[in-house]
Design an enzyme around this catalytic site. Structure first.
Site, PDB file in Angstrom:
ATOM      1  N   TYR A 144       0.831  -1.210   0.000  1.00 48.38           N
ATOM      2  CA  TYR A 144       0.000   0.000   0.000  1.00 48.38           C
ATOM      3  C   TYR A 144       0.869   1.265   0.000  1.00 48.38           C
ATOM      4  O   TYR A 144       0.659   2.182  -0.799  1.00 48.38           O
ATOM      5  CB  TYR A 144      -0.893  -0.050   1.240  1.00 48.38           C
ATOM      6  CG  TYR A 144      -1.855   1.098   1.402  1.00 48.38           C
ATOM      7  CD1 TYR A 144      -3.007   1.180   0.618  1.00 48.38           C
ATOM      8  CD2 TYR A 144      -1.628   2.091   2.355  1.00 48.38           C
ATOM      9  CE1 TYR A 144      -3.906   2.220   0.788  1.00 48.38           C
ATOM     10  CE2 TYR A 144      -2.528   3.128   2.532  1.00 48.38           C
ATOM     11  CZ  TYR A 144      -3.672   3.187   1.741  1.00 48.38           C
ATOM     12  OH  TYR A 144      -4.560   4.225   1.903  1.00 48.38           O
ATOM     13  N   LYS A 148       1.128   4.204  -2.817  1.00 47.25           N
ATOM     14  CA  LYS A 148       0.747   5.578  -2.481  1.00 47.25           C
ATOM     15  C   LYS A 148       1.930   6.531  -2.630  1.00 47.25           C
ATOM     16  O   LYS A 148       1.754   7.701  -2.976  1.00 47.25           O
ATOM     17  CB  LYS A 148       0.177   5.631  -1.055  1.00 47.25           C
ATOM     18  CG  LYS A 148      -1.149   4.900  -0.898  1.00 47.25           C
ATOM     19  CD  LYS A 148      -2.226   5.540  -1.768  1.00 47.25           C
ATOM     20  CE  LYS A 148      -3.596   4.957  -1.506  1.00 47.25           C
ATOM     21  NZ  LYS A 148      -4.648   5.594  -2.325  1.00 47.25           N
TER      22      LYS A 148
END
Ligand SMILES: NC(=O)c1ccc[n+]([C@@H]2O[C@H](COP(=O)([O-])OP(=O)(O)OC[C@H]3O[C@@H](n4cnc5c(N)ncnc54)[C@H](OP(=O)(O)O)[C@@H]3O)[C@@H](O)[C@H]2O)c1
Length: 238
Positions: A144, A148
């Site tokens: 993640y 990001k």
């Protein structure tokens, strides 16, 4: 197609959580909002379109539908995102690929499709929803956080390419926000996060939406390539 009834906005993952709050706030400020989601549903007064950001073909079809119904998209809020948290040694290549495919490649697909009409109009707003994890990392969030963090370099490159043509590109980095995504955490995990937030609370989707409305506005025309936190101070120092 009526040109003078507010700008056309498209919010990916606009059916719930942060995306829904952004869609509602932009609609309240006078924009014509297309809510793009895998289900295709939208609240009353907004245009619902089915879109899965993992399919370039699907993205193209969704944009074509919005263009035919509302006109060219002037503001893109690239918000769709997923987590598949697990520690590195148990993180399958699938879990890595799926998260990057949705969060980073998904943003690439929608931004690329949005950019050409924006270039023709010589105006536009690209707003990418990243995360405080992009800069801080997080245990169990290698996939993640990488996806990001990738958005930051992606957006800044677009900012350099597109600013001379009246298009801004910015990243919003929320901290922990009350949504389905954080409802999946245990109470103990949430309490532990809140103790690290100087403001000592979780954020609400509307906290993020307020910044998105500002970045989408004409007042924000001198802001591009920025990474702006909405995190109660959690990530400060970066
Ligand atoms: N909540 C937080 O604490 C937090 C913090 C930092 C950053 N963020 C980021 O903020 C964004 C929104 O998060 P949220 O908390 O509102 O999450 P959420 O409540 O879980 O909603 C996620 C949204 O993304 C959509 N989505 C997921 N995969 C998709 C795909 N392949 N194609 C199209 N849409 C897809 C979902 O649509 P479906 O309804 O079809 O599943 C849903 O609308 C995400 O990018 C997330 O990473 C959230």
């Amino acid at each position: 197609m009526v040109e003078d009834q507010g700008r056309v906005v498209l919010v990916t993952g606009g059916n719930r959580g942060i995306g829904a709050a952004c869609a509602a706030a932009l609609a309240a400020s006078g924009d014509r909002v297309a809510v793009a989601s895998r289900g295709g549903e939208a609240p009353a007064g907004m245009y619902g379109v089915r879109l899965d950001v993992t399919s370039a073909e699907g993205v193209d079809k969704a944009f074509a539908e919005v263009e035919a119904e509302l006109g060219p998209v002037e503001v893109l809020v690239s918000n769709a995102g997923i987590t598949r948290d697990t520690l590195l040694l148990t993180m399958s290549e699938d879990a890595m690929r799926e998260v990057v495919d949705t969060n980073l490649l998904g943003a690439y697909r929608v931004a690329k499709r949005a950019a050409r009409p924006m270039l023709r109009m010589r105006r536009g707003r690209l707003i990418f929803i990243s995360s405080v994890s992009a800069m801080m990392g997080g245990p169990g969030q290698a996939n993640y956080a990488a996806s990001k963090a990738g958005l930051i370099g992606f957006s800044r490159s677009l900012a350099r390419e597109l600013a001379p043509r009246g298009i801004t590109s910015n990243v919003v980095a929320p901290g922990p926000i009350h949504t389905d995504m954080t409802d999946a955490l245990t109470d103990a995990q949430r309490d532990n996060i809140v103790t690290q937030v100087p403001v000592r609370r979780m954020g609400e989707p509307e906290d993020v939406a307020a910044l998105v409305v500002f970045l989408a506005s004409t007042q924000a025309s001198f802001i591009t390539g920025a990474l702006i936190p909405v995190d109660g101070g959690l990530g400060m120092g970066h």
